[in-house]
Write an enzyme that holds these catalytic residues in place. Structure first.
Site, short mmCIF file in Angstrom:
data_model
loop_
_atom_site.label_atom_id
_atom_site.label_comp_id
_atom_site.label_asym_id
_atom_site.label_seq_id
_atom_site.Cartn_x
_atom_site.Cartn_y
_atom_site.Cartn_z
N CYS A 134 13.15 10.56 7.89
CA CYS A 134 13.08 9.90 9.20
C CYS A 134 14.37 10.06 9.98
CB CYS A 134 12.76 8.42 9.01
SG CYS A 134 13.87 7.63 7.85
N GLU B 42 9.48 14.59 17.16
CA GLU B 42 9.78 14.53 15.73
C GLU B 42 8.90 15.56 15.01
OE1 GLU B 42 8.49 11.17 13.29
OE2 GLU B 42 10.47 11.18 12.37
N GLU C 295 10.12 0.45 10.48
CA GLU C 295 11.06 1.57 10.30
C GLU C 295 10.28 2.82 10.69
OE1 GLU C 295 14.19 1.45 9.48
OE2 GLU C 295 14.23 -0.70 9.07
N LYS D 260 0.85 -1.19 0.00
CA LYS D 260 0.00 0.00 0.00
C LYS D 260 0.88 1.24 0.00
CE LYS D 260 -1.93 2.73 3.29
NZ LYS D 260 -1.99 4.03 2.64
#
Ligand code: NAP
Ligand code: MG
Length: 539
Positions: free
Chosen positions: A337, A433, A303, A227
């Site tokens: 990331c 983050e 991840e 996806k």
């Protein structure tokens, strides 16, 4: 399908629920609310990219080797974040489409897993060649859909090609081994593919993430149901188009579904899927793990997010360290990331470094991602854009704004390169983050303090160290709790090296030889009676 307005409202409410999972997001809409319901049965549109390339964009789901509409015949709108304009409507996959894709992948697995490894290697090499041949279109479509600069997209495509070539190299080198124990036994260990593997990917590196997931899965003899992210589905569909008629690749070996979060949920909880590889936020990663636990205990690799430290010592080569600090945070609009979002600068050079950082950051150019002079482009979606702007506001209360700190007016989702200094290491922008072009600078005294600050986070994805002392570099590298340490460089990924996170940054590693084990079962075979002729032990 024309959807009645009550249903549209229900869809919009769904959009709101999704938007609200993003912390600090106040806007009541994301890409979801923009969805529309086209009636066209065509599964391709003839498009011209903003830099003038004409191409055919597939817009169906890619299941069993063909583009098909979704079972529910629903469609959603894809927009360009640099202009806010619609690109086209594409098919929206739903949970029921995951079932069909898994069936197709199961059938393909019977063929693909039994092919000679050399044939699988050839197929992967052909995938690399076909992407390379169309690199300019892939890059243009990525830039159009995602907002990153064309230079960055071309770099991504080159890495995608490299990744498929690298795993083409591994595909015919997957071997078990013989393990000696004693004279009477012959023991061997086989490596076997798992079956259908599910993949769920984010929007920051849409095509690159396709390669990180699909290349090692195919190389090890598995088949795939992937996806893409709802904000950036186009290059994954283009990928499906270019691999569609590779003769070595059975129909259904790769299935690509465009769609929203619940499709990722259906993949994570599907009993026919033996492994899920997820890249995305830590919050969603936890859900994926939970879905596996509640379904068939499929293997899970994650991840996830990061808040990576980038440490500059007094003895660093300052010019290079400045480049690394800026590349560490502003590469890919900060939507990385492993971005070096926490910059720790040693006190002896702090003032000098900070003023040089400001000067250089102010030379960066933000704007039209198709303009080759531009350093960075648009944030990829409205939800993330608002989230970043909210973090900037909290940074203004917590530290000193060195530069930037505002959106750029217009239709696109552009934000100035933003740097906060004199921050407490525990302030919000120094801890959470942000996933955007926002840097938090913190001062430190010595190596031990730098390591202490750097490790004081729930994350552990990557890190950077800048020094001319090899002893210091090794001492710090060995003490950082992070999956990658870059010394005198930053964001320097390559398919040969494993990548992944400590702590809340993930489970398992992608890339390198290391990822292969995620896609293989180990079977131990022990044969008795080799020298004595006696078999099983007796009671
Ligand atoms: P996200 O919201 O977690 O979404 C990632 C993917 O998961 C999307 O395809 C999303 O669909 C899907 N999803 C949403 N809900 C789901 C559910 N309940 N079950 C399964 N899948 C679901 O993350 P993002 O905002 O797209 O990406 C940014 C994050 O990714 C950051 O935290 C970043 O650090 C991380 N990231 C990590 C790496 C790494 O290698 N460690 C690399 C890149 C990015 P929708 O598209 O519909 O939301
Ligand atoms: Mg888009």
């Amino acid at each position: 399908m024309i959807v009645p307005s009550t249903m549209r409202m229900a869809q919009a409410a769904g959009a709101l629920r999704f938007a609200s999972r993003v912390k600090h997001t106040k806007i009541p809409f994301g890409a979801h609310a923009l969805r529309s319901y086209a009636t066209s049965p065509d599964l391709y549109d003839e498009l011209t990219t903003p830099n003038g390339l004409k191409y055919k964009q597939p817009k169906g789901l890619f299941i069993g080797g063909d583009f098909v509409p979704s079972k529910a015949n629903e469609w959603f709108e894809v927009t360009s974040p640099a202009t806010g304009k619609k690109i086209l409507d594409i098919a929206e996959g739903k949970e029921a489409d995951v079932d069909t894709a898994v069936e197709a992948a199961e059938t393909a697995f019977n063929e693909w897993s039994r092919l000679p490894p050399y044939t699988r290697s050839r197929a992967l090499a052909k995938i690399a060649d076909r992407i390379e041949e169309r690199a300019d279109v892939f890059a243009a479509v990525e830039t159009w859909d995602n907002g990153k600069t064309i230079k960055m997209s071309l770099g991504d495509v080159a890495q995608v090609v490299q990744t498929f070539r690298y795993y083409a190299g591994w595909a015919d080198k997957i071997t078990g081994k013989v393990i000696e124990t004693d004279e009477d036994h012959f023991n061997y260990v086989r490596k076997e593919p798992l079956g259908v593997c599910g993949m769920v990917i984010p929007w920051n590196f849409p095509l690159l993430m396709v390669s990180w997931k699909i290349a090692p899965a195919l190389a090890t003899g598995n088949t795939c149901v992937l996806k893409s992210a709802e904000s950036t589905p186009l290059t994954a569909l283009l990928f499906a188009e270019v691999i569609k008629d590779i003769p070595e690749l059975p129909k259904g070996a790769v299935n690509i579904l465009s769609g929203f979060g619940p499709v990722g949920g259906a993949i994570s909880s599907h009993n026919g899927i033996k492994k899920v590889a997820f890249t995305g936020s830590t919050l969603t990663g936890r859900r994926v793990l939970e879905s596996s636990a509640k379904s068939n205990l499929k293997k899970v690799t994650l991840e996830l997010g990061g808040k990576s430290p980038n440490i500059v010592f007094n003895d660093a080569k300052l010019d290079e360290a400045l480049d690394a600090a800026l590349f560490g945070i502003f590469y890919n609009q900060g939507e990385v990331c492993c971005a070096g979002t926490r910059l720790f600068v040693q006190e002896g050079i702090y003032d000098q470094f900070v003023s040089a950082l400001k000067e250089r950051a102010e030379t960066l150019k933000v704007g039209d991602p198709f303009d080759p002079e531009i350093t960075y482009g648009a944030q990829t979606n409205a939800v993330q854009y608002e989230k970043v702007l909210n973090y900037i506001e909290s940074g203004k209360k917590e530290g000193r704004l060195l530069t930037g700190g505002a959106k750029i007016d217009g239709d696109g989702l552009f934000i100035q390169p933003t740097i906060f200094v004199d921050l407490d290491k525990d302030s919000t922008v120094a801890r959470e983050e942000v996933f955007g072009p926002v840097l938090a600078v913190v001062k430190f005294k010595d190596a031990d303090e730098a390591v202490k600050y750097a490790n004081d986070t729930e994350y552990g994805l990557a890190s950077g160290v800048h020094t001319t002392s090899i002893e210091k570099a090794i001492y710090v590298a060995n003490n950082l709790k992070a999956g990658t340490v870059w010394v005198n460089t930053y964001n320097a990924l390559t398919p040969e090296l494993p990548f992944g996170g400590y702590k809340a940054s993930g489970i398992g590693r992608e890339l390198g030889e290391e990822v292969l084990n995620n896609y293989l079962e180990t079977k131990t075979v022990r044969i008795a009676g080799i020298s004595t002729g006696l078999g099983a032990p007796k009671l």
